[in-house]
Design a protein around this motif. Structure first.
Motif, PDB file in Angstrom:
ATOM      1  N   PRO A 152      13.743 -69.344  36.745  1.00 24.74           N
ATOM      2  CA  PRO A 152      14.418 -67.978  35.961  1.00 24.74           C
ATOM      3  C   PRO A 152      15.454 -67.603  36.479  1.00 24.74           C
ATOM      4  CG  PRO A 152      12.721 -67.456  37.499  1.00 24.74           C
ATOM      5  CD  PRO A 152      12.962 -68.975  37.394  1.00 24.74           C
ATOM      6  N   ASP A 153      16.132 -66.466  35.871  1.00 23.00           N
ATOM      7  CA  ASP A 153      17.024 -65.824  36.255  1.00 23.00           C
ATOM      8  C   ASP A 153      16.726 -65.006  37.508  1.00 23.00           C
ATOM      9  OD1 ASP A 153      18.563 -66.465  33.937  1.00 23.00           O
ATOM     10  OD2 ASP A 153      17.620 -64.754  32.720  1.00 23.00           O
ATOM     11  N   ILE A 154      15.685 -64.392  37.691  1.00 28.07           N
ATOM     12  CA  ILE A 154      15.242 -63.742  38.809  1.00 28.07           C
ATOM     13  C   ILE A 154      13.540 -63.762  38.952  1.00 28.07           C
ATOM     14  CG2 ILE A 154      14.918 -61.333  39.825  1.00 28.07           C
ATOM     15  CD1 ILE A 154      17.380 -60.448  38.027  1.00 28.07           C
ATOM     16  N   LYS A 155      13.067 -63.894  39.974  1.00 30.62           N
ATOM     17  CA  LYS A 155      11.824 -63.998  40.218  1.00 30.62           C
ATOM     18  C   LYS A 155      11.697 -63.616  41.653  1.00 30.62           C
ATOM     19  CE  LYS A 155      10.839 -68.456  41.786  1.00 30.62           C
ATOM     20  NZ  LYS A 155       9.683 -69.695  41.463  1.00 30.62           N
ATOM     21  N   SER A 156      10.128 -63.240  42.057  1.00 33.95           N
ATOM     22  CA  SER A 156       9.675 -63.120  43.594  1.00 33.95           C
ATOM     23  C   SER A 156       8.132 -63.451  43.282  1.00 33.95           C
ATOM     24  CB  SER A 156       9.881 -61.738  43.908  1.00 33.95           C
ATOM     25  OG  SER A 156       9.026 -61.640  45.142  1.00 33.95           O
ATOM     26  N   VAL A 157       7.772 -64.510  44.205  1.00 30.75           N
ATOM     27  CA  VAL A 157       6.192 -65.004  43.974  1.00 30.75           C
ATOM     28  C   VAL A 157       5.803 -64.739  45.268  1.00 30.75           C
ATOM     29  CG1 VAL A 157       4.761 -66.901  43.335  1.00 30.75           C
ATOM     30  CG2 VAL A 157       6.680 -66.493  41.754  1.00 30.75           C
ATOM     31  N   ARG A 158       4.650 -64.024  45.694  1.00 30.17           N
ATOM     32  CA  ARG A 158       4.261 -63.831  46.907  1.00 30.17           C
ATOM     33  C   ARG A 158       2.753 -64.281  46.929  1.00 30.17           C
ATOM     34  NH1 ARG A 158       6.862 -59.780  45.366  1.00 30.17           N
ATOM     35  NH2 ARG A 158       4.965 -58.261  44.947  1.00 30.17           N
ATOM     36  N   PHE A 159       2.159 -64.663  48.051  1.00 26.91           N
ATOM     37  CA  PHE A 159       0.922 -65.061  48.508  1.00 26.91           C
ATOM     38  C   PHE A 159       0.593 -63.990  49.785  1.00 26.91           C
ATOM     39  CE2 PHE A 159       2.396 -68.596  45.936  1.00 26.91           C
ATOM     40  CZ  PHE A 159       1.072 -69.092  45.285  1.00 26.91           C
ATOM     41  N   ASP A 160      -0.291 -63.033  49.335  1.00 22.72           N
ATOM     42  CA  ASP A 160      -0.641 -62.239  50.569  1.00 22.72           C
ATOM     43  C   ASP A 160       0.501 -61.480  50.903  1.00 22.72           C
ATOM     44  OD1 ASP A 160      -3.644 -62.620  49.943  1.00 22.72           O
ATOM     45  OD2 ASP A 160      -3.625 -64.218  51.333  1.00 22.72           O
ATOM     46  N   GLY A 161       1.414 -61.259  50.021  1.00 29.90           N
ATOM     47  CA  GLY A 161       2.654 -60.436  50.478  1.00 29.90           C
ATOM     48  C   GLY A 161       3.716 -61.462  51.129  1.00 29.90           C
ATOM     49  N   VAL A 162       3.444 -62.569  51.398  1.00 27.29           N
ATOM     50  CA  VAL A 162       4.425 -63.518  51.904  1.00 27.29           C
ATOM     51  C   VAL A 162       5.125 -64.468  50.552  1.00 27.29           C
ATOM     52  CG1 VAL A 162       4.862 -65.568  53.536  1.00 27.29           C
ATOM     53  CG2 VAL A 162       3.118 -63.678  54.003  1.00 27.29           C
ATOM     54  N   TYR A 163       6.437 -64.232  50.655  1.00 27.71           N
ATOM     55  CA  TYR A 163       7.280 -64.923  49.574  1.00 27.71           C
ATOM     56  C   TYR A 163       7.284 -66.343  49.864  1.00 27.71           C
ATOM     57  CZ  TYR A 163      11.429 -66.431  46.964  1.00 27.71           C
ATOM     58  OH  TYR A 163      12.205 -67.330  46.392  1.00 27.71           O
ATOM     59  N   ILE A 164       6.914 -67.212  48.586  1.00 28.45           N
ATOM     60  CA  ILE A 164       6.960 -68.594  48.589  1.00 28.45           C
ATOM     61  C   ILE A 164       7.840 -68.935  47.483  1.00 28.45           C
ATOM     62  CG2 ILE A 164       5.445 -70.668  48.203  1.00 28.45           C
ATOM     63  CD1 ILE A 164       4.674 -69.227  50.663  1.00 28.45           C
ATOM     64  N   ASN A 165       8.859 -69.904  47.920  1.00 29.84           N
ATOM     65  CA  ASN A 165       9.890 -70.293  47.141  1.00 29.84           C
ATOM     66  C   ASN A 165       9.654 -71.200  46.281  1.00 29.84           C
ATOM     67  OD1 ASN A 165      12.534 -70.663  45.949  1.00 29.84           O
ATOM     68  ND2 ASN A 165      13.167 -72.102  47.281  1.00 29.84           N
ATOM     69  N   LYS A 166       8.712 -72.323  46.484  1.00 30.89           N
ATOM     70  CA  LYS A 166       8.327 -73.536  45.654  1.00 30.89           C
ATOM     71  C   LYS A 166       6.732 -73.704  45.665  1.00 30.89           C
ATOM     72  CE  LYS A 166      12.780 -75.813  46.125  1.00 30.89           C
ATOM     73  NZ  LYS A 166      13.445 -76.834  46.664  1.00 30.89           N
ATOM     74  N   PRO A 167       6.118 -72.696  45.116  1.00 31.35           N
ATOM     75  CA  PRO A 167       4.657 -73.032  45.045  1.00 31.35           C
ATOM     76  C   PRO A 167       4.056 -74.288  44.966  1.00 31.35           C
ATOM     77  CG  PRO A 167       5.302 -70.899  44.074  1.00 31.35           C
ATOM     78  CD  PRO A 167       6.546 -71.759  44.106  1.00 31.35           C
ATOM     79  N   TYR A 168       4.860 -75.133  44.201  1.00 35.12           N
ATOM     80  CA  TYR A 168       4.319 -76.387  43.724  1.00 35.12           C
ATOM     81  C   TYR A 168       4.260 -77.249  44.771  1.00 35.12           C
ATOM     82  CZ  TYR A 168       9.041 -77.957  43.534  1.00 35.12           C
ATOM     83  OH  TYR A 168      10.170 -78.123  43.586  1.00 35.12           O
ATOM     84  N   ARG A 169       4.713 -76.856  45.858  1.00 40.49           N
ATOM     85  CA  ARG A 169       4.748 -77.843  46.954  1.00 40.49           C
ATOM     86  C   ARG A 169       3.627 -77.374  47.933  1.00 40.49           C
ATOM     87  NH1 ARG A 169      11.091 -78.442  49.287  1.00 40.49           N
ATOM     88  NH2 ARG A 169      11.736 -79.967  47.357  1.00 40.49           N
ATOM     89  N   ARG A 170       2.659 -76.197  47.690  1.00 36.16           N
ATOM     90  CA  ARG A 170       1.601 -75.704  48.585  1.00 36.16           C
ATOM     91  C   ARG A 170       0.292 -76.079  47.512  1.00 36.16           C
ATOM     92  NH1 ARG A 170       2.878 -72.388  52.465  1.00 36.16           N
ATOM     93  NH2 ARG A 170       0.504 -72.550  52.763  1.00 36.16           N
TER      94      ARG A 170
END
Length: 218
Positions: free
Chosen positions: A56-74
């Motif tokens: 997207p133009d902008i986003k922030s995805v966090r797990f338990d407050g920790v930013y993850i850039n490419k969640p599909y790798r986790r």
């Protein structure tokens, strides 16, 4: 311990058309989060953005407050069942369960009338059978969060109820984000529900909220 998946600040545009605007969504383990909205409102885009396969133009995805850039790798954090079939049709049921380190007996216990042997290739199954296999291996995966896009498509009424029961059972150790045009099934198992309309996300607390926002009449 409760774990939290948050996505916020999401902005997405296509050809100068705003699809998602300042989206914030929160999911927790132990709960089912519903995502509703009319066709074309961007529900799949939102899931793909959270998963990391759509930029997207902008986003922030966090797990338990920790930013993850490419969640599909986790895969330990997030798993996703898209609208389309994602497991190669040439694989056998046995191979799929071995790859996901699951026992076929667990699947057969929940879906006793499935009707195909473990040597069957996915490409030879019906649409409903193939969907059940894909749903089961992801719903029962070790990921903390699971996103399901149109999970009830191609399923019979009995299979829908079996999948809903499986989700309800599995939410004891993970969180779910679910969207489906068969919205009554989503409402039936969701602990809370978001409605996506005109690029904005609204947290609803009752069916009356959905009626007020013009989504459906009950």
């Amino acid at each position: 311990m409760t774990h939290i998946l948050e996505a916020d600040g999401i902005q997405l545009s296509f050809s100068n058309r705003k699809i998602l605007s300042d989206i914030y969504i929160k999911c927790e383990t132990g709960k089912v989060t519903g995502l509703l909205g009319r066709n074309g409102q961007g529900k799949t885009c939102l899931m793909q953005t959270i998963y990391g396969t759509l930029r997207p133009d902008i986003k922030s995805v966090r797990f338990d407050g920790v930013y993850i850039n490419k969640p599909y790798r986790r895969s330990d954090l997030l798993a996703y069942v898209p609208q389309f079939n994602f497991i190669p049709p040439s694989l056998t049921i046995e191979r799929v369960f071995n790859d996901f380190k699951l026992k076929v007996t667990g699947f057969e216990k929940i879906f006793p009338t499935f009707g195909s042997g473990i040597k069957s290739q996915l490409g030879n199954l019906s649409g409903g059978q193939r969907r059940l296999i894909e749903l089961y291996v992801i719903i029962t995966s070790k990921a903390l969060f699971v996103m399901l896009d149109e999970p009830f498509s191609h399923l019979s009424p009995v299979q829908v109820e079996q999948v809903k029961a499986l989700i309800t059972e599995e939410k004891s150790n993970k969180g779910f984000l679910i969207t489906d045009h068969m919205f009554r099934h989503v409402i039936d198992i969701a602990d809370h529900t978001y409605l996506l309309a005109n690029g904005k996300l609204n947290l609803t607390t009752s069916v009356e909220d959905l009626e007020y926002l013009g989504y459906a009449h009950f």
